[in-house]
Design a protein around this motif. Structure first.
Motif, PDB file in Angstrom:
ATOM      1  N   LEU A  33      81.339  89.910  14.110  1.00 53.63           N
ATOM      2  CA  LEU A  33      82.547  89.686  14.904  1.00 53.63           C
ATOM      3  C   LEU A  33      82.847  88.211  15.156  1.00 53.63           C
ATOM      4  O   LEU A  33      83.150  87.796  16.267  1.00 53.63           O
ATOM      5  CB  LEU A  33      82.455  90.420  16.253  1.00 53.63           C
ATOM      6  CG  LEU A  33      82.467  91.947  16.187  1.00 53.63           C
ATOM      7  CD1 LEU A  33      82.238  92.528  17.581  1.00 53.63           C
ATOM      8  CD2 LEU A  33      83.763  92.460  15.615  1.00 53.63           C
ATOM      9  N   ASN A  34      82.774  87.422  14.106  1.00 52.41           N
ATOM     10  CA  ASN A  34      83.134  86.016  14.212  1.00 52.41           C
ATOM     11  C   ASN A  34      84.653  85.903  14.110  1.00 52.41           C
ATOM     12  O   ASN A  34      85.228  86.182  13.062  1.00 52.41           O
ATOM     13  CB  ASN A  34      82.452  85.215  13.102  1.00 52.41           C
ATOM     14  CG  ASN A  34      82.749  83.737  13.184  1.00 52.41           C
ATOM     15  OD1 ASN A  34      83.660  83.308  13.866  1.00 52.41           O
ATOM     16  ND2 ASN A  34      81.967  82.961  12.457  1.00 52.41           N
ATOM     17  N   PRO A  35      85.321  85.491  15.203  1.00 56.96           N
ATOM     18  CA  PRO A  35      86.792  85.436  15.178  1.00 56.96           C
ATOM     19  C   PRO A  35      87.347  84.503  14.098  1.00 56.96           C
ATOM     20  O   PRO A  35      88.450  84.716  13.606  1.00 56.96           O
ATOM     21  CB  PRO A  35      87.183  84.941  16.562  1.00 56.96           C
ATOM     22  CG  PRO A  35      85.938  84.755  17.333  1.00 56.96           C
ATOM     23  CD  PRO A  35      84.772  85.075  16.476  1.00 56.96           C
ATOM     24  N   GLU A  36      86.580  83.500  13.708  1.00 60.50           N
ATOM     25  CA  GLU A  36      87.036  82.579  12.667  1.00 60.50           C
ATOM     26  C   GLU A  36      87.184  83.268  11.320  1.00 60.50           C
ATOM     27  O   GLU A  36      87.934  82.816  10.463  1.00 60.50           O
ATOM     28  CB  GLU A  36      86.047  81.418  12.521  1.00 60.50           C
ATOM     29  CG  GLU A  36      85.973  80.519  13.719  1.00 60.50           C
ATOM     30  CD  GLU A  36      84.898  79.450  13.562  1.00 60.50           C
ATOM     31  OE1 GLU A  36      84.398  79.242  12.431  1.00 60.50           O
ATOM     32  OE2 GLU A  36      84.550  78.834  14.576  1.00 60.50           O
ATOM     33  N   ASN A  37      86.470  84.361  11.130  1.00 57.50           N
ATOM     34  CA  ASN A  37      86.494  85.060   9.843  1.00 57.50           C
ATOM     35  C   ASN A  37      87.458  86.236   9.793  1.00 57.50           C
ATOM     36  O   ASN A  37      87.574  86.889   8.759  1.00 57.50           O
ATOM     37  CB  ASN A  37      85.081  85.548   9.487  1.00 57.50           C
ATOM     38  CG  ASN A  37      84.158  84.412   9.147  1.00 57.50           C
ATOM     39  OD1 ASN A  37      84.602  83.341   8.728  1.00 57.50           O
ATOM     40  ND2 ASN A  37      82.868  84.618   9.332  1.00 57.50           N
TER      41      ASN A  37
END
Length: 120
Positions: free
Chosen positions: A83-87
């Motif tokens: 859940l990395n928002p950058e990805n």
């Protein structure tokens, strides 16, 4: 039509997906470069007349291609767990790629079956 030597052809695709997978490991990933390369490679795959290849070659192709799609699905699953928002946008692009690949592959199998029944 000239067909590629499958091992080296799919090694290029594997190299691209390996670099894309790095986005899940916080290394110096470059999905903004690698995902467009994936799309270019898929465009090239789609440009080939796979449905008219000999049986052994086609079966090897389907094995490689199926493995590729499963690998990308695993990258997506791992990215969703992290859940990395950058990805987020990269994951959306990969999901779209898997859908297109599945649709194209299903269509290819139908075309091949039709081509084989017309020959028989």
């Amino acid at each position: 039509m000239e067909y590629p030597e499958l091992e080296s052809y799919f090694q290029k695709l594997t190299d691209i997906t390996d670099r894309i997978a790095m986005m899940n490991n916080h290394f110096d990933a470059t999905p903004e470069i690698d995902i467009p390369q994936l799309f270019e490679m898929f465009d090239d795959i789609q440009s080939k007349d796979w449905e008219n290849t000999d049986r052994e070659y086609y079966e090897l192709f389907t094995s490689y291609f199926t493995f590729h799609v499963k690998t990308v699905e695993e990258i997506i699953q791992e990215a969703r767990e992290i859940l990395n928002p950058e990805n987020r946008e990269h994951v959306k692009k990969l999901v779209s790629h898997v859908r297109k690949a599945d649709d194209w592959f299903l269509s290819l199998k139908k075309k091949r079956k039709l081509a084989r029944t017309q020959v028989a």
